[in-house]
Scaffold this motif. Structure first.
Motif, PDB file in Angstrom:
ATOM      1  N   GLU A   1     -53.584 -27.695  34.600  1.00 61.07           N
ATOM      2  CA  GLU A   1     -52.277 -28.147  35.081  1.00 61.07           C
ATOM      3  C   GLU A   1     -52.006 -29.618  34.778  1.00 61.07           C
ATOM      4  O   GLU A   1     -50.873 -30.081  34.927  1.00 61.07           O
ATOM      5  CB  GLU A   1     -52.160 -27.890  36.597  1.00 61.07           C
ATOM      6  N   LEU A   2     -53.030 -30.353  34.341  1.00 58.60           N
ATOM      7  CA  LEU A   2     -52.837 -31.780  34.034  1.00 58.60           C
ATOM      8  C   LEU A   2     -52.526 -32.004  32.554  1.00 58.60           C
ATOM      9  O   LEU A   2     -52.152 -33.088  32.141  1.00 58.60           O
ATOM     10  CB  LEU A   2     -54.099 -32.581  34.400  1.00 58.60           C
ATOM     11  N   ILE A   3     -52.721 -30.934  31.758  1.00 56.61           N
ATOM     12  CA  ILE A   3     -52.526 -31.076  30.310  1.00 56.61           C
ATOM     13  C   ILE A   3     -51.051 -30.896  29.980  1.00 56.61           C
ATOM     14  O   ILE A   3     -50.435 -29.894  30.344  1.00 56.61           O
ATOM     15  CB  ILE A   3     -53.372 -30.044  29.536  1.00 56.61           C
ATOM     16  N   SER A   4     -50.488 -31.905  29.292  1.00 55.41           N
ATOM     17  CA  SER A   4     -49.083 -31.849  28.892  1.00 55.41           C
ATOM     18  C   SER A   4     -49.004 -31.740  27.373  1.00 55.41           C
ATOM     19  O   SER A   4     -49.871 -32.247  26.656  1.00 55.41           O
ATOM     20  CB  SER A   4     -48.377 -33.123  29.364  1.00 55.41           C
ATOM     21  N   SER A   5     -47.945 -31.104  26.874  1.00 57.08           N
ATOM     22  CA  SER A   5     -47.778 -31.047  25.418  1.00 57.08           C
ATOM     23  C   SER A   5     -46.868 -32.176  24.944  1.00 57.08           C
ATOM     24  O   SER A   5     -46.498 -32.248  23.786  1.00 57.08           O
ATOM     25  CB  SER A   5     -47.204 -29.689  25.011  1.00 57.08           C
ATOM     26  N   ASP A   6     -46.524 -33.093  25.859  1.00 57.16           N
ATOM     27  CA  ASP A   6     -45.590 -34.173  25.522  1.00 57.16           C
ATOM     28  C   ASP A   6     -46.296 -35.527  25.729  1.00 57.16           C
ATOM     29  O   ASP A   6     -46.489 -35.976  26.868  1.00 57.16           O
ATOM     30  CB  ASP A   6     -44.359 -34.049  26.433  1.00 57.16           C
TER      31      ASP A   6
ATOM     32  N   VAL B   1     -54.346 -38.072  37.160  1.00 48.97           N
ATOM     33  CA  VAL B   1     -54.664 -37.981  35.727  1.00 48.97           C
ATOM     34  C   VAL B   1     -53.663 -37.084  35.010  1.00 48.97           C
ATOM     35  O   VAL B   1     -53.314 -36.004  35.499  1.00 48.97           O
ATOM     36  CB  VAL B   1     -56.102 -37.415  35.545  1.00 48.97           C
ATOM     37  N   LEU B   2     -53.196 -37.553  33.845  1.00 50.41           N
ATOM     38  CA  LEU B   2     -52.407 -36.711  32.936  1.00 50.41           C
ATOM     39  C   LEU B   2     -53.130 -36.697  31.603  1.00 50.41           C
ATOM     40  O   LEU B   2     -53.767 -37.690  31.221  1.00 50.41           O
ATOM     41  CB  LEU B   2     -50.998 -37.283  32.758  1.00 50.41           C
ATOM     42  N   ILE B   3     -53.021 -35.584  30.888  1.00 48.08           N
ATOM     43  CA  ILE B   3     -53.807 -35.439  29.652  1.00 48.08           C
ATOM     44  C   ILE B   3     -52.912 -34.965  28.515  1.00 48.08           C
ATOM     45  O   ILE B   3     -52.088 -34.065  28.692  1.00 48.08           O
ATOM     46  CB  ILE B   3     -54.948 -34.409  29.858  1.00 48.08           C
ATOM     47  N   TYR B   4     -53.094 -35.586  27.351  1.00 46.44           N
ATOM     48  CA  TYR B   4     -52.452 -35.069  26.134  1.00 46.44           C
ATOM     49  C   TYR B   4     -53.506 -34.957  25.042  1.00 46.44           C
ATOM     50  O   TYR B   4     -54.329 -35.865  24.865  1.00 46.44           O
ATOM     51  CB  TYR B   4     -51.333 -36.018  25.651  1.00 46.44           C
ATOM     52  N   ASP B   5     -53.527 -33.847  24.335  1.00 45.84           N
ATOM     53  CA  ASP B   5     -54.382 -33.712  23.150  1.00 45.84           C
ATOM     54  C   ASP B   5     -53.600 -32.918  22.123  1.00 45.84           C
ATOM     55  O   ASP B   5     -53.107 -31.820  22.412  1.00 45.84           O
ATOM     56  CB  ASP B   5     -55.694 -32.995  23.496  1.00 45.84           C
TER      57      ASP B   5
END
Ligand code: NAD
Length: 447
Positions: A377-382, A348-352
């Motif tokens: 660690e799964l939250i990306s800013s991109d 899982v990757l997450i963006y919000d």
């Protein structure tokens, strides 16, 4: 216009009087001779405010009559309105016996008719019925749908007790059809009815009455549950509901009525629990309030299944907070989705847009650190990184104010949980959201 009305019960009798009042020449058809005789004596078949005056006046003027001779009624009119009963059977399905009987009668008549005939289904029938009625008429009459005749769905919204007033001023007039000539004729039939006309697909027109009435039933039971809880606390429940309806912004409005993903956040789940607990502590049964959380959980499970059914393992979640525009992750259904996916071994990757780890502070930072540190660690800013490295993109929020290259979604499977994105990205959503086994049986076994 010349109109025949099949069924002289509540809906049929009111339609007969009101259509005559609106300037049409109307003939009622019923299998019960006593009802036909009443109309032909200038009397209504039902007790309703103002209907006696309308029927009497227009019978004297020669604008309305009744008959059991359905052949002549159809042959001498341009439109037939079906207003026969569709009662519930013991198993909850509805009986279409009278509707199909009328369809057969109309078919027998239009077999002999040279001009275009419009059949208007005013009875409350389940989606798929219009199609069946058309097929039945085609096979029995030898005529062709949308060439020799058309079937329009036009649900009735009147309430007994105020039927004439409701007929004359409905909130909306709904016309579901696929033949413009027929739609225009029905529009013309209602030219003197004070309501905006909504042209919609046939199945939308068929289901709307069920949706309306189910919501009305929900409103009644909700108000009664509130009153029962209040009364145990010595609070005047009627005063509470009087206050409730004064809020036309959030309570009596379109707010919260757009289908999308499950509710969450720091208030709705907590306060619903609180109200239920108040009732339960006083031994008040609140099955409607109890069912709300159950239904919300079903929506979350349904969301998970919509993702899992694609059989892909790399999932990108876009939108994590409980609604767009906030960084509040408490009781967010998207957090539950993320946790379930992780628990089942998905990558899982997450963006919000609003959940930027470096900028989080206060309650939300505390919430992540305390409750979901494993998501950090799964939250990306991109957003591009998340999209490019995922096979399925799950949209928890509307993409309308996101800045990113929409074409990057072209090769992806998109699951639009929030339901808002089909307008923002019509091509992507239409092409990529198709569910692999999304073949539903219409509810025709109920007919
Ligand atoms: N009553 C309401 O307030 C209301 C409001 C909106 C919609 N509806 C819907 O409208 C439909 C009619 O409801 P209603 O309350 O007027 O029903 P009703 O039972 O009062 O009347 C139905 C009439 O149809 C007649 N009929 C039966 N078979 C016939 C046939 N083959 N040919 C001619 N007449 C025939 C019956 O003799 C009866 O007079 C239902 O589908 C109902 O759900 C009702």
């Amino acid at each position: 216009m010349r109109i025949s009305v099949f069924g002289l019960g509540y809906v049929g009798c009111v339609s007969l009087g009101c259509l005559a009042q609106n300037g049409h020449s109307v003939v009622g058809v019923d299998t019960v001779e006593a009802k036909v005789d009443l109309i032909n004596a200038g009397k209504p078949t039902i007790i309703e405010k103002d209907i006696d005056v309308l029927v009497s006046e227009h019978w004297h003027k020669g604008n309305l009559s009744a008959t059991t001779d359905y052949i002549s009624a159809v042959c001498n009119t341009d439109i037939s309105i079906v207003c026969v009963g569709t009662p519930s059977l013991g198993n909850g399905h509805l009986s279409m016996k009278s509707v199909f009987q009328v369809a057969e009668q109309i078919a027998d008549a239009i077999r002999k008719k040279e001009t275009f005939h419009v059949v208007v289904v005013r009875s409350t029938v389940l989606p798929g019925s219009n199609l069946k009625i058309g097929k039945l008429i085609e096979s029995r009459s030898g005529k062709t749908r949308n060439v020799d005749f058309a079937v329009i769905s036009n649900p009735e919204f009147l309430r007994e007790g105020s039927a004439v007033a409701d007929y004359s001023r409905p909130a909306i007039t709904v016309i579901g059809g696929e033949n413009q000539q027929a739609i225009d004729l029905v529009r013309e039939m209602y030219r003197n009815v004070d309501a905006s006309v909504m042209e919609v697909g046939i199945e939308v027109a068929e289901i709307i009455k069920y949706v309306n009435n189910s919501f009305h039933a929900l409103k009644v039971t909700f108000a009664n549950e509130v009153e029962r809880i209040c009364s145990e606390q010595g609070i005047n429940g009627r005063e509470v509901m009087d206050l409730f309806v004064k809020d036309k912004r959030l309570n009596i409005s379109a707010s919260y009525l757009k289908p999308g993903f499950a509710y969450g956040g720091s208030c709705l789940p907590k306060d619903l629990k609180g109200l239920r607990a108040l009732g339960h502590d006083s031994y008040v049964n609140t099955p409607v309030l109890d069912a709300i959380e159950v239904s919300n959980d079903v929506q979350k499970q349904n969301g998970f299944e919509r993702i899992a059914r694609h059989g892909k393992r790399k999932i990108g979640l876009v939108g994590l907070s409980f609604k767009a525009g906030t960084d509040d992750l408490r009781s967010s259904p998207m957090v539950e989705i993320a946790e379930k996916l992780i628990g089942k071994g998905y990558a899982v990757l997450i963006y919000d847009k609003k959940v930027k780890l470096s900028q989080l502070r206060g309650a939300n930072k505390f919430f992540i650190d305390e409750h979901i540190p494993h998501l950090s660690e799964l939250i990306s800013s991109d957003i591009s990184y998340v999209i490019n490295n995922s096979e399925v993109i799950v949209l928890g929020h509307s993409l309308s104010d996101f800045e990113f290259d929409a074409s990057s979604l072209n090769e992806k499977i998109v699951v639009d949980l929030c339901g808002d994105n089909s307008q923002t990205l019509p091509n992507v959503i239409a092409v990529n959201t198709a569910e692999p086994d999304d073949v539903r049986e219409p509810a025709l076994e109920a007919l």
